[in-house]
Design an enzyme around this catalytic site. Structure first.
Site, short mmCIF file in Angstrom:
data_model
loop_
_atom_site.label_atom_id
_atom_site.label_comp_id
_atom_site.label_asym_id
_atom_site.label_seq_id
_atom_site.Cartn_x
_atom_site.Cartn_y
_atom_site.Cartn_z
N HIS A 119 -7.21 -4.55 10.55
CA HIS A 119 -7.46 -4.75 8.64
C HIS A 119 -5.84 -4.96 8.45
CE1 HIS A 119 -4.97 -0.50 9.28
NE2 HIS A 119 -4.11 -1.05 9.24
N ASN A 123 -7.03 -2.85 13.95
CA ASN A 123 -9.34 -2.82 13.78
C ASN A 123 -9.44 -4.37 13.12
OD1 ASN A 123 -8.27 -2.17 11.74
ND2 ASN A 123 -9.58 -0.43 10.67
N ASP A 179 1.23 -1.09 0.14
CA ASP A 179 0.09 0.22 0.29
C ASP A 179 0.91 1.39 -0.13
OD1 ASP A 179 1.20 -0.39 2.69
OD2 ASP A 179 -1.09 -0.79 3.45
N GLU A 206 -10.14 -2.27 5.02
CA GLU A 206 -10.63 -1.65 7.09
C GLU A 206 -11.73 -2.90 7.53
OE1 GLU A 206 -9.11 -0.19 8.27
OE2 GLU A 206 -8.58 2.11 8.12
C1 F6R Z 1 1.44 -1.59 6.40
C2 F6R Z 1 -0.21 -2.49 6.42
C3 F6R Z 1 -0.95 -2.29 7.44
C4 F6R Z 1 0.35 -2.50 9.00
C5 F6R Z 1 -0.66 -2.06 10.13
C6 F6R Z 1 -0.02 -2.44 11.45
O1 F6R Z 1 1.54 -1.30 4.81
O2 F6R Z 1 -0.63 -2.44 4.87
O3 F6R Z 1 -1.59 -3.19 6.96
O4 F6R Z 1 0.35 -3.90 8.65
O5 F6R Z 1 -1.54 -0.97 10.30
O6 F6R Z 1 0.67 -1.58 11.66
P1 F6R Z 1 1.81 -1.14 12.80
O7 F6R Z 1 2.68 -1.78 12.30
O8 F6R Z 1 2.68 -0.21 12.53
O9 F6R Z 1 0.96 -1.35 13.85
#
Ligand code: F6R
Length: 245
Positions: A138, A136, A67, A143
């Site tokens: 995701h 959450n 992403d 989401e």
């Molecule tokens: C990042 C991504 C997100 C993160 C998730 C957890 O490329 O796709 O899904 O993996 O938001 O983020 P952290 O690791 O910062 O808690």
């Protein structure tokens, strides 16, 4: 789904890096699906150390990232392109022409999502997709929703995600409101999924996604259906389910 329980973030990162290192050694031209955020930072650090020790050769590795924030240039210090260079690409011998992320500066969402789908599918299969898990539930920026997503799309970030990611920005107002994200179908098509998760703030998401019913309101729950999914989690992330392991 295989769950590897580790003590802490350091052990989690080492185990995940060992799995990726084994893949690079056995298939030097492998396709890695990569993630950003605090969860994989330690994994990248460990991979860089292995590269510096002469254990790994990234010269033929190709990569596709999950992403990118819409509106951020690759040299913006909170863009995911910047993150990847800072934590991995600039420290190993990967050919940057073989690394791919959605282009956050292309504001034509239809064109950019179609372009990125073609890039991902042109790889003829991602060998290993590294994932983190949002508080959450995701995965990528898919989401909680009323259906599972398919291909790359432009996502409106939820308030939970904006708040969670505001720790990297000057304030929540500075967090972009949209991101391009690989879809759940493409994530599920990866041959091996490796999810790293750490911390008490992820414990509820771990319980909902990996020990509850499969539903789009807990996007990571779909991974229960993947034939080759490894979750490497630390004790805090497993704190609500340790009695079930
Ligand atoms: C990042 C991504 C997100 C993160 C998730 C957890 O490329 O796709 O899904 O993996 O938001 O983020 P952290 O690791 O910062 O808690």
């Amino acid at each position: 789904m295989r769950i590897i329980a580790t003590m802490d973030y350091k052990e989690m990162s080492g185990k995940a890096a060992a799995i990726i290192a084994d893949l690079i050694k056995s298939k030097p031209d492998c396709v890695l699906g990569l993630a950003t955020g605090s969860s994989p930072e330690g994994t990248y650090k460990d991979l860089v150390q292995r590269y510096q020790a002469g254990e790994l050769d990234f010269s033929a590795v190709r990569s596709v990232n999950l992403d990118e924030y819409v509106g951020l240039a690759p040299d913006h210090d909170q863009s995911y392109a910047y993150f990847m260079h800072h934590h991995l690409f600039d420290h190993v011998n990967i050919n940057v022409e073989n690394t791919h992320l959605p282009d956050g500066l292309n504001l034509d969402a239809a064109a950019e999502t179609a372009r990125y789908d073609a890039v991902v599918r042109g790889m003829n299969g991602v060998d290993l997709q590294l994932l983190g898990l949002g508080p959450n539930g995701h995965i990528g920026f898919n989401e909680p929703d009323d259906c599972f997503s398919y291909g790359t799309r432009c996502v409106d970030l939820t308030e939970t995600t904006i708040q969670a990611n505001s720790r990297f920005f000057a304030s929540a107002d500075d967090v972009p409101r949209q991101a391009y994200s690989m879809g759940i179908y493409d994530i599920m098509m990866s041959k091996h999924i490796l999810l790293v998760v750490s911390g008490k703030n992820k414990a509820q998401a771990v319980k909902d996604c990996f020990f509850g019913p499969i539903k789009p309101l807990a996007p990571g729950s779909i991974l229960q259906l993947h034939p080759n999914c490894t979750v490497v989690a630390d004790a805090d992330a497993l704190s609500l389910v340790s009695h079930l392991l």
